[in-house]
Scaffold this active site. Structure first.
Site, mmCIF file in Angstrom:
data_model
loop_
_atom_site.group_PDB
_atom_site.id
_atom_site.type_symbol
_atom_site.label_atom_id
_atom_site.label_comp_id
_atom_site.label_asym_id
_atom_site.label_seq_id
_atom_site.Cartn_x
_atom_site.Cartn_y
_atom_site.Cartn_z
ATOM 1 N N SER A 21 36.049 44.763 31.857
ATOM 2 C CA SER A 21 37.194 44.212 32.584
ATOM 3 C C SER A 21 38.492 44.762 32.009
ATOM 4 C CB SER A 21 37.201 42.694 32.475
ATOM 5 O OG SER A 21 38.463 42.220 32.893
ATOM 6 N N HIS A 45 35.974 46.963 36.167
ATOM 7 C CA HIS A 45 36.208 45.663 36.798
ATOM 8 C C HIS A 45 37.708 45.374 36.780
ATOM 9 C CE1 HIS A 45 34.935 41.556 37.956
ATOM 10 N NE2 HIS A 45 35.897 41.131 37.156
ATOM 11 N N ASP A 47 40.578 42.696 37.647
ATOM 12 C CA ASP A 47 40.826 41.287 37.914
ATOM 13 C C ASP A 47 42.190 41.095 38.564
ATOM 14 O OD1 ASP A 47 38.511 39.838 36.907
ATOM 15 O OD2 ASP A 47 39.043 40.701 34.963
ATOM 16 N N MET A 49 44.817 38.679 40.109
ATOM 17 C CA MET A 49 45.165 37.245 40.063
ATOM 18 C C MET A 49 46.545 37.047 40.683
ATOM 19 S SD MET A 49 43.899 36.278 36.242
ATOM 20 C CE MET A 49 42.357 36.925 35.576
ATOM 21 N N HIS A 79 37.885 42.277 41.740
ATOM 22 C CA HIS A 79 37.621 40.840 41.770
ATOM 23 C C HIS A 79 38.917 40.142 42.163
ATOM 24 C CE1 HIS A 79 36.477 37.056 39.183
ATOM 25 N NE2 HIS A 79 36.518 36.795 40.472
ATOM 26 N N MET A 81 41.019 37.199 42.802
ATOM 27 C CA MET A 81 41.205 35.767 42.547
ATOM 28 C C MET A 81 42.534 35.390 43.178
ATOM 29 S SD MET A 81 39.847 35.911 38.662
ATOM 30 C CE MET A 81 40.050 37.684 38.641
ATOM 31 N N MET A 150 30.689 33.179 38.379
ATOM 32 C CA MET A 150 31.664 33.036 37.297
ATOM 33 C C MET A 150 31.081 32.140 36.207
ATOM 34 S SD MET A 150 34.270 34.879 37.881
ATOM 35 C CE MET A 150 35.149 34.340 36.417
ATOM 36 N N GLY A 157 40.999 36.091 30.083
ATOM 37 C CA GLY A 157 39.914 36.667 29.296
ATOM 38 C C GLY A 157 39.710 35.840 28.032
ATOM 39 N N GLY A 158 38.627 36.118 27.340
ATOM 40 C CA GLY A 158 38.407 35.522 26.023
ATOM 41 C C GLY A 158 37.981 34.066 26.023
ATOM 42 N N ASP A 188 30.352 37.011 35.133
ATOM 43 C CA ASP A 188 31.666 37.378 34.616
ATOM 44 C C ASP A 188 32.253 36.228 33.801
ATOM 45 O OD1 ASP A 188 34.276 38.277 34.283
ATOM 46 O OD2 ASP A 188 34.787 38.244 36.407
ATOM 47 N N GLY A 210 35.055 41.688 29.075
ATOM 48 C CA GLY A 210 36.424 42.089 28.766
ATOM 49 C C GLY A 210 36.659 42.126 27.279
HETATM 50 C C1 DX5 Z 1 38.338 35.926 34.211
HETATM 51 C C2 DX5 Z 1 38.047 37.305 34.683
HETATM 52 C C3 DX5 Z 1 37.132 38.068 33.817
HETATM 53 C C4 DX5 Z 1 37.637 38.283 32.427
HETATM 54 C C5 DX5 Z 1 36.461 38.326 31.511
HETATM 55 O O1 DX5 Z 1 39.121 35.301 35.133
HETATM 56 O O2 DX5 Z 1 37.495 37.274 35.981
HETATM 57 O O3 DX5 Z 1 36.749 39.299 34.407
HETATM 58 O O4 DX5 Z 1 38.369 39.460 32.273
HETATM 59 O O5 DX5 Z 1 36.918 38.375 30.220
HETATM 60 P P1 DX5 Z 1 35.993 38.001 28.972
HETATM 61 O O6 DX5 Z 1 34.830 38.956 29.012
HETATM 62 O O7 DX5 Z 1 36.887 38.194 27.805
HETATM 63 O O8 DX5 Z 1 35.553 36.593 29.176
HETATM 64 ZN ZN ZN Z 2 36.600 39.161 36.832
#
Ligand code: DX5
Ligand code: ZN
Length: 232
Positions: A21, A45, A47, A49, A79, A81, A150, A157-158, A188, A210
């Site tokens: 990601s 990937h 993201d 948002m 992706h 969102m 999800m 992330g994280g 994910d 990510g």
């Molecule tokens: C969260 C995202 C993920 C995110 C994953 O909203 O859709 O793709 O980047 O990050 P990690 O792997 O750090 O959970």
């Molecule tokens: Zn994602």
């Protein structure tokens, strides 16, 4: 690796693709972040948002267009969102997305939305949040190329993997067999070396990671360790 992949090569085979990601990339040097993986990745990937569907704002179609220029052969897994995803299909398709994944929670007219993604010439993905029953995807499974489960609440992330989400991939796996469908199962959020093998055993075909990859001290090493755990 790092290019168009035969998705059939992993589906239900106990192997999986790795989709790092870019949320965890160095945003001053995204190209450098990807290159630091040394080719140990399958999809990128992205993201997207919108600050409404999730409490964060990230990338738009312009970013995807730049990625397409920088990585002409990469498979771009977008992706989305965002609320009103129907407003963005055309923009991300023309920017160069290969797959566009919309959230089941974000649209009241799923058949129309999924058809419009297909008509735009892009692979069709459908995502479900951790608290959304996976059954919400069942009426439209024949229309999708991928279901994204999800395993964290989207936005950042994280975060920590939510274990209850694991049943959903098995349910999808069984449903796919029973209905002789071909969609891929992607997961994910909170994925890394500690759980990736178990996720593949639970039916995942594509794993997004990510922080465990691009946020690692040595992203290239982390990515190739995970790749080998995915049977790649
Ligand atoms: C969260 C995202 C993920 C995110 C994953 O909203 O859709 O793709 O980047 O990050 P990690 O792997 O750090 O959970
Ligand atoms: Zn994602």
């Amino acid at each position: 690796m790092a290019g168009p992949v035969s998705v059939g090569a992993v589906r239900g085979m106990g192997r999986a693709l790795l989709a790092p990601s870019l949320l965890s990339a160095d945003l001053m040097n995204v190209k450098g972040s990807v290159e630091a993986l040394g080719g140990a990745w399958d999809w990128l990937h992205v993201d997207v948002m919108d600050g409404h569907f999730v409490p964060n704002i990230t990338f738009g179609p312009g970013f995807v267009r730049s990625l397409r220029r920088g990585f002409p052969d990469a498979f771009l897994d977008v992706h989305l969102m965002a609320d009103a995803p129907e407003d963005f299909v055309e923009d991300f398709a023309s920017a160069g997305a290969d797959l566009m994944c919309v959230h089941v929670e974000a649209s009241r007219h799923l058949h129309r939305l999924l058809s419009s993604i297909r008509e735009a010439g892009v692979m069709v993905g459908l995502a479900v949040n951790p608290a959304t029953p996976v059954e919400w995807t069942f009426p439209v499974l024949h229309m999708v190329d991928l279901v994204l489960v999800m395993s964290v609440n989207p936005g950042f992330g994280g975060q920590k993997f939510i274990p209850e989400t694991m049943n959903k991939t098995l349910e999808l796996f069984r449903r796919r067999e029973a209905e002789k469908l071909e969609f891929l199962i992607e997961m994910d959020g909170g994925i890394g070396e500690d759980n990736c093998r178990e996720l593949v055993r639970n039916g995942c075909d594509v794993l997004v990671a990510g922080s465990a990859v691009l946020g690692a001290k040595d992203p290239g090493e982390a990515a190739s360790r995970i790749m080998s755990m995915l049977g790649r």
